[in-house]
Design an enzyme around this catalytic site. Sequence first.
Site, PDB file in Angstrom:
ATOM      1  N   SER A 334       0.822  -1.146  -0.179  1.00 46.36           N
ATOM      2  CA  SER A 334       0.072   0.021  -0.135  1.00 46.36           C
ATOM      3  C   SER A 334       0.847   1.152  -0.009  1.00 46.36           C
ATOM      4  O   SER A 334       2.081   1.307   0.576  1.00 46.36           O
ATOM      5  CB  SER A 334      -0.964   0.095   1.223  1.00 46.36           C
ATOM      6  OG  SER A 334      -1.708   1.264   1.350  1.00 46.36           O
ATOM      7  N   ASP A 335       0.346   2.098  -0.849  1.00 45.16           N
ATOM      8  CA  ASP A 335       1.031   3.695  -0.621  1.00 45.16           C
ATOM      9  C   ASP A 335       0.735   4.212   0.756  1.00 45.16           C
ATOM     10  O   ASP A 335      -0.391   3.766   1.257  1.00 45.16           O
ATOM     11  CB  ASP A 335       0.159   4.502  -1.680  1.00 45.16           C
ATOM     12  CG  ASP A 335       0.852   5.826  -1.795  1.00 45.16           C
ATOM     13  OD1 ASP A 335       2.258   5.976  -1.454  1.00 45.16           O
ATOM     14  OD2 ASP A 335       0.348   6.603  -2.303  1.00 45.16           O
ATOM     15  N   LYS A 336       1.298   4.936   1.068  1.00 45.52           N
ATOM     16  CA  LYS A 336       1.014   5.740   2.369  1.00 45.52           C
ATOM     17  C   LYS A 336       0.175   7.022   2.538  1.00 45.52           C
ATOM     18  O   LYS A 336      -0.998   6.727   3.135  1.00 45.52           O
ATOM     19  CB  LYS A 336       2.414   6.088   3.321  1.00 45.52           C
ATOM     20  CG  LYS A 336       2.276   6.775   4.335  1.00 45.52           C
ATOM     21  CD  LYS A 336       3.529   7.403   5.055  1.00 45.52           C
ATOM     22  CE  LYS A 336       4.093   8.389   4.409  1.00 45.52           C
ATOM     23  NZ  LYS A 336       3.545   9.771   4.448  1.00 45.52           N
ATOM     24  N   ILE A 565       4.553   1.039   0.838  1.00 44.09           N
ATOM     25  CA  ILE A 565       5.743   1.552  -0.006  1.00 44.09           C
ATOM     26  C   ILE A 565       5.513   2.900  -0.249  1.00 44.09           C
ATOM     27  O   ILE A 565       4.266   3.183  -0.743  1.00 44.09           O
ATOM     28  CB  ILE A 565       5.729   0.394  -1.252  1.00 44.09           C
ATOM     29  CG1 ILE A 565       5.831  -0.881  -1.013  1.00 44.09           C
ATOM     30  CG2 ILE A 565       6.821   0.867  -2.157  1.00 44.09           C
ATOM     31  CD1 ILE A 565       5.655  -1.760  -2.189  1.00 44.09           C
ATOM     32  N   THR A 637      -1.324  -0.931  -4.419  1.00 51.19           N
ATOM     33  CA  THR A 637      -2.235   0.486  -4.469  1.00 51.19           C
ATOM     34  C   THR A 637      -1.320   1.212  -5.095  1.00 51.19           C
ATOM     35  O   THR A 637      -0.019   1.495  -4.945  1.00 51.19           O
ATOM     36  CB  THR A 637      -2.749   0.620  -3.182  1.00 51.19           C
ATOM     37  OG1 THR A 637      -1.636   1.289  -2.500  1.00 51.19           O
ATOM     38  CG2 THR A 637      -3.363  -0.280  -2.141  1.00 51.19           C
TER      39      THR A 637
END
Length: 919
Positions: A334-336, A565, A637
């Site tokens: 997942s993106d943050k 990530i 994502t």
Amino acid sequence: MAKHELDHTVQWHHLDAEDVLDRLETDQHRGLTVEEAGRRLAREGPNRLPQPRKRPAWLRFLVQFHNVLIYMMLIATVIALLLSHWIDAAVLFAAVIVNAVIGFIQEGKAENALDAIRSMLSLHTTVLRDAERIEIGAEAVVQGDIVVLASGDKVPADLRLIAGRNLHVNEAILTGESQVVEKSSASVPADAALGDRRGMLYSGTLVASGKAIGVVIATGIRTELGRISSMLEQVQEVTTPLLRQMAGFSRWLAIVIAAMTVVTFLIGVFWRGHAADDMFMMVVALAASSIPEGLPAIMTITLALGVRRMARRNAIIRHLPAVETLGSVTVICSDKTGTLTRNEMTVQSVAGGDHTFEVTGVGYAPEGGFHLAGVAVSVDGYPELISASRAALLCNDARLRNHDGDWQVEGDPTEGALLTLAIKAGIDPASEHAALPRTDAIPFESEHRFMATLHHDHEHHGFIFVKGAPERVLGMCEQYRAGGRDLPIDQKYWHGRAKALADGGMRILAVAEKQALPTQHGLSFSDVETGCTLLALLGIIDPPRDEATAAVAECASAGIRVKMITGDHAGTARAIGSRLGIGHDKPALTGADVEAMNDAQLRSVVPHVDVFARASTEHKLRLVHALQATGHVVAMTGDGVNDAPALKRADVGVAMGLKGTDAAREAADMVLADDNFATISSAVREGRGIYDNIQKFVLFMLPTNGGEALVVAAAILFELTLPLTAAQVLWINMVTSSTLGLALAFEFPESDVMQRLPRDPREPLLSWFFVWRILMVSLLMMTGALGLFLWELDRGTSLESARTMAVSAIVVTEMFYLLNSRHILRSSLSREGLIGNRWVPIVIIVCTLLQIAYVHTGPMQVVFHSTHLTFEEWFKVVLVGAFVFAFAEVEKAIIRCFTKNRASAGRSDRSICKREPKT
């Protein structure tokens, strides 16, 4: 050969601006000549991304038929034609065409990803040609052009910045980070990550504020955007676990059916002495009884219903098989920013002279207050808190707007957080600006890392407010404020407090003030270099979503690893990960670390690391490759163009609907309408439920086909009268069986679905337990139907009546077995088991009416050679169905007892049906 022809691989960010101009043989003040620009355009080509070679539409349509299940449906169509059943053949062929059209449309949408990237190049831009500023089309920009940019402009090509003022650029499409990036003309180390190259402007990014002059160092396919486009073109999509399983299952089933028909034909002709043409029609009936014609259609319907349910949960599915793939996901990358976090900067800590206040509330909504040691306090008793909040409000260029309860910031997100802090402290922005109007200001620049504003009240008292990086502002301060008094400052102590806040993943700003003379109306650097009073250190963070924290925990209980990530710095990434329960105090891996590893090393490391920072496009793609190589099913994502290759490569690509780019959405399998990680968790739940439903349907459908096939095969092998004709077999398969099985598509996920480990993507669709269940029920159906048929013939019943009873026995048994199939091991002898799915009683009623019509209406009797049944004969038929239902429930009870110890250890009662995945 000119020097600029050799410079496509130069690390421009590492060179000084003067060196770049010299290498590219251009002039900062005059630009290129029109003639030279024309020569370079002819040599390099237009500044656009090349159109890829696309498969023609007719070929894409034909490819949709390249599927074993489709082949089986076509075979069934041919069989129906051989038997002159034109309506059945038409229905089968229509189902084939519908499947192909759906696949064709979905594939066409996926190919729009590259087109979306191409559209990101700006249409026009301003360049210097022969010392004159002219506006040209972006396609005419060449390497060496001097480009002039202002706020709101889209960068037309990759540029090396020569000069800029108050320049901030939104690079979210490349880095995934929504915060604007400060730019300067200074060079950076050669190994700097893309997000750290402050002297570079990249094609497709947006100038958020300020002005810039840059020299073009790359155009078209040689830009960073072009490189990503090339990567996206080369990425191979992976097939889904369900399609792999269905392909294996279909091949296995086709081989079994072919072998069974050939062996039966040979035995009938060479052992039993039947005529070859008679045996051919018999084995056609046998093959027709064995092929689950309704399986592809039911699978498509099940997936489509899942799409509808997910859409209601803000998950929009673009590729139908992705619905089920979500259920087999073992890792979510997942993106943050905005996905795991709110994408709304928030002041969460105020470190004053005597106290460190915790600030409650998240986002830009001015809701919350201040706490000391967990206890709410009033700001009235802490004047330094009010002073710090006022300074943060006045030394600020942002504005907060309330749009129907939704608070939005106009300007820098960090400054928006400071405005919210001031309102929480009870300060009214309009009144404060009216009481202390701004006289002058020093805008924030990356070179000096602070902002200062000069204000005068209506009594001509002057005040200077400063905010900026702690190491810069602390150097300006000679005292700090505590308890209403100004005391000598201890620089080491305050630097330590700043570091402690930063270790918690916060961005730290220092705020200070200084008295100004009533006659001072201008502000210079010398006015703030010394003599300031520190008011507070402010800890600012993009806080995690509350629902994301719960979703991460739910994924962990479901055996799914969540990996973050991000393009952010490692310290911030670790701190946010810790708050979310990701990483568990393990070290973060940076993009530089990933780059230093070969593929084998990365495969060995990546399963044990959950936080990845400063990650670029290549890094994300390599991480997905490495996880897939270790046997994981990966959901990824993303929202930027830089995420598109990894989204395409992942088993499930998940794009953001609100802040995502068109390129990311087109490359993804699923789009989150609310950009919320918790939606992914809900989609995984639905995906697991859908796979359960497909398995339940297979367990329901195959025993029906198996029972029919065994009835026909036994009649052929033992020289019995054929209990079922080919037309009657098609009636059972296409009308009653498919109608009943449709109800299983409406089953909701079972209560324990998120307490199971993900299924092993390498496992076959049918486990040995499923094979046993299919054989058991097939034998029971055969015993009931064939036994009843032979008994009735022995009692002197006509062949037509005996066949009618055999067909009815199979159909009624299917109705009872549908109730068994709602739960693979749980008992169906409960209110929930019998009527928990409202569609089950509905389809049973429909199927009952269809079978009554089959038995008692004249047209059906003419087509299928059926006859009327008496009440007694119907009673015998129902007894056969009840016998199979009772036997199946006893079998489930025995297995539940056998697995009781496993269940008590916290494992699902379905664990006997599945192999646990390797970790």
